[in-house]
Scaffold this active site. Structure first.
Site, PDB file in Angstrom:
ATOM      1  CG  HIS A  82      20.664  59.390  40.456  1.00 19.24           C
ATOM      2  ND1 HIS A  82      21.083  60.971  41.352  1.00 19.24           N
ATOM      3  CD2 HIS A  82      20.934  59.325  41.185  1.00 19.24           C
ATOM      4  CE1 HIS A  82      20.606  60.418  42.088  1.00 19.24           C
ATOM      5  NE2 HIS A  82      20.421  59.497  42.089  1.00 19.24           N
TER       6      HIS A  82
ATOM      7  CG  ASP B 125      42.388  45.589  39.677  1.00 22.13           C
ATOM      8  OD1 ASP B 125      43.131  45.658  38.683  1.00 22.13           O
ATOM      9  OD2 ASP B 125      41.006  45.562  39.208  1.00 22.13           O
ATOM     10  CB  SER B 126      47.345  43.290  41.458  1.00 23.45           C
ATOM     11  OG  SER B 126      46.798  42.977  41.733  1.00 23.45           O
ATOM     12  N   GLY B 127      45.134  42.414  38.663  1.00 25.65           N
ATOM     13  CA  GLY B 127      44.672  41.471  38.126  1.00 25.65           C
ATOM     14  C   GLY B 127      44.148  40.846  38.583  1.00 25.65           C
ATOM     15  N   GLY B 128      45.054  40.495  40.656  1.00 22.96           N
ATOM     16  CA  GLY B 128      45.120  39.249  40.886  1.00 22.96           C
ATOM     17  C   GLY B 128      43.411  38.551  41.488  1.00 22.96           C
ATOM     18  CG  PHE B 129      38.971  40.210  43.199  1.00 27.37           C
ATOM     19  CD1 PHE B 129      39.145  39.787  44.213  1.00 27.37           C
ATOM     20  CD2 PHE B 129      37.926  40.510  42.363  1.00 27.37           C
ATOM     21  CE1 PHE B 129      37.579  39.791  44.779  1.00 27.37           C
ATOM     22  CE2 PHE B 129      36.687  40.474  42.884  1.00 27.37           C
ATOM     23  CZ  PHE B 129      36.409  39.800  43.711  1.00 27.37           C
TER      24      PHE B 129
ATOM     25  N   GLY C 232      40.533  41.629  50.617  1.00 31.66           N
ATOM     26  CA  GLY C 232      39.880  40.156  51.448  1.00 31.66           C
ATOM     27  C   GLY C 232      38.717  40.681  52.082  1.00 31.66           C
TER      28      GLY C 232
ATOM     29  CB  CYS D 117      20.843  64.589  42.913  1.00 30.16           C
ATOM     30  SG  CYS D 117      22.035  64.443  41.907  1.00 30.16           S
TER      31      CYS D 117
ATOM     32  CG  ASP E  83      46.002  41.060  46.809  1.00 30.37           C
ATOM     33  OD1 ASP E  83      46.171  41.054  45.640  1.00 30.37           O
ATOM     34  OD2 ASP E  83      45.574  40.880  47.406  1.00 30.37           O
TER      35      ASP E  83
ATOM     36  CD  GLN F 239      44.164  39.862  50.864  1.00 27.20           C
ATOM     37  OE1 GLN F 239      43.550  39.028  51.350  1.00 27.20           O
ATOM     38  NE2 GLN F 239      43.907  40.865  49.381  1.00 27.20           N
TER      39      GLN F 239
END
Length: 380
Positions: A340, A93-97, A221, A309, A147, A194
């Protein structure tokens, strides 16, 4: 597309698609779920065990890695793949969040975001160009443009201003990515749509990103507090406008029923901390809903967490044992439950891919929702 990146759609059912993203480090089967490796590790898991669940790609976090151990150090040590012993694709990810979530510690401008490190309080500037540089130093296979994640709720005016800033940053991200020619030649760049919950803004964002040109497109978003009904409403009007031949990535989603509904609407890629975070806090996912392994009703239960599972937690240990580990605070409890949960998510993705290929997604989704809503209430 190019040799470094190609997306092939193998089958469709309604808006849903199944296919393959082909990259230098390996193929990614879609719909795909990306386990989150925030700081260069999927918490409580060895990389080879993550791969054994069926994961084709991991997500790395630019914000955390830029602070510690730093992107420059990771680069000197051979890149993120070598550093964490994962030889398949990584999306960063870009680090923006993360930066945007530091409300009290950051200041935003046209240039970028100035913030104080949550580790030592040092002042740092993150711009679209710096985000591209960090992701290049890490050696990311899929790079996300920088962003602003529009908060919820937001007025139309607020969402428009945020979206327009993100679109200007998208151009700068494109330019910054392309300047790293060697890295750009073997990686891909995704744009982020966005616009909040507003149809006209989402459409404008898609048009602007298409003009810039990206290998894939994310929907940002969402999963920020708006609820599933609103999220699906946004996807209902957004997805038909998205470029058809590129992968579509719904960021930060989500719960199993979120994923099923989003796949029905045409999403190809997902990431979420839920399976790993839940594994560390005692929650397990089963085909009959989520269960709390701390509850006393499991203390004498010799059944597996999920009888359908085949992961080590289910094939080799009982609910009673996992319950004991969780209540005792033993590390093995978090490890087994995380394994799990990741297996459950990857099995879900495999089932979705198969059902689309066999043109029975509608039937599968209906059965999944009905079964998942039943709850795990069988008596011992």
């Amino acid at each position: 597309m190019t040799e470094r990146f190609a997306f092939e759609i193998d089958a469709t059912e309604g808006a849903a698609r199944t296919g393959t993203i082909r990259m230098t480090r390996g193929d990614i089967r879609t719909p795909a779920f990306m386990p989150v490796g925030t700081a260069g590790t999927v918490k409580a898991m060895m990389p080879e065990n993550v791969r054994s669940t069926g994961a084709d790609i991991l997500l790395g976090n630019t914000y955390h890695l830029m602070l510690r151990p730093t992107a420059e150090r990771v680069h000197r040590l051979g890149g993120l793949h070598k550093f964490m012993n994962w030889d398949r694709p990584i999306l960063t990810d870009s680090g923006g969040f993360q930066v945007m979530s530091l409300t009290e510690l950051r200041k935003m401008s046209e240039e970028g975001v100035t913030f104080r490190s949550h580790l030592d309080g040092s002042k740092i500037m993150l711009t679209p160009e710096r985000s591209m540089e960090i992701q290049r130093l890490l050696g990311s296979d899929i790079v996300m443009c920088f962003d602003e994640c529009t908060p919820f709720p937001a007025t139309h005016e607020e969402a428009a201003k945020s979206m327009e800033l993100s679109m200007r940053w998208a151009w700068r991200s494109r330019d910054g990515f392309d300047k790293g020619e060697d890295h750009a030649a073997r990686s891909a760049l995704f744009g982020i749509v966005q616009g909040g919950v507003y149809e006209d803004l989402r459409f404008q964002s898609i048009d602007k990103l298409t003009d810039v040109g990206f290998d894939g497109f994310a929907v940002g978003g969402l999963a920020v507090g708006e609820g599933q009904e609103t999220m699906f409403e946004v996807l209902d009007f957004t997805m038909p406008k998205m470029p058809q031949g590129a992968p579509r990535y719904l960021m930060g989603v989500g719960k199993p029923d979120d994923i099923v509904g989003a796949v029905e609407r045409g999403i190809d890629m997902f990431d979420c901390v839920m399976p790993t975070r839940s594994g560390r806090t005692g929650q397990g996912f089963t085909r009959r809903g989520a269960i709390n392994m701390r509850n006393a009703r499991h203390k004498d239960d010799m059944r597996p967490i999920d009888e359908a599972c085949g992961c080590p937690a289910c094939s080799q240990y009982s609910r009673a044992y996992v319950h004991h580990l969780i209540r005792a605070g033993e590390i093995l409890g978090a490890m087994l439950l995380t394994w799990h949960n990741l297996q459950f998510y990857q099995d879900l993705m495999a089932d979705l891919r198969e059902s689309i290929s066999e043109a029975r997604l509608g039937e599968y989704a209906k059965t999944f929702r009905a079964t998942y809503a039943m709850g795990d209430i069988d008596p011992l």
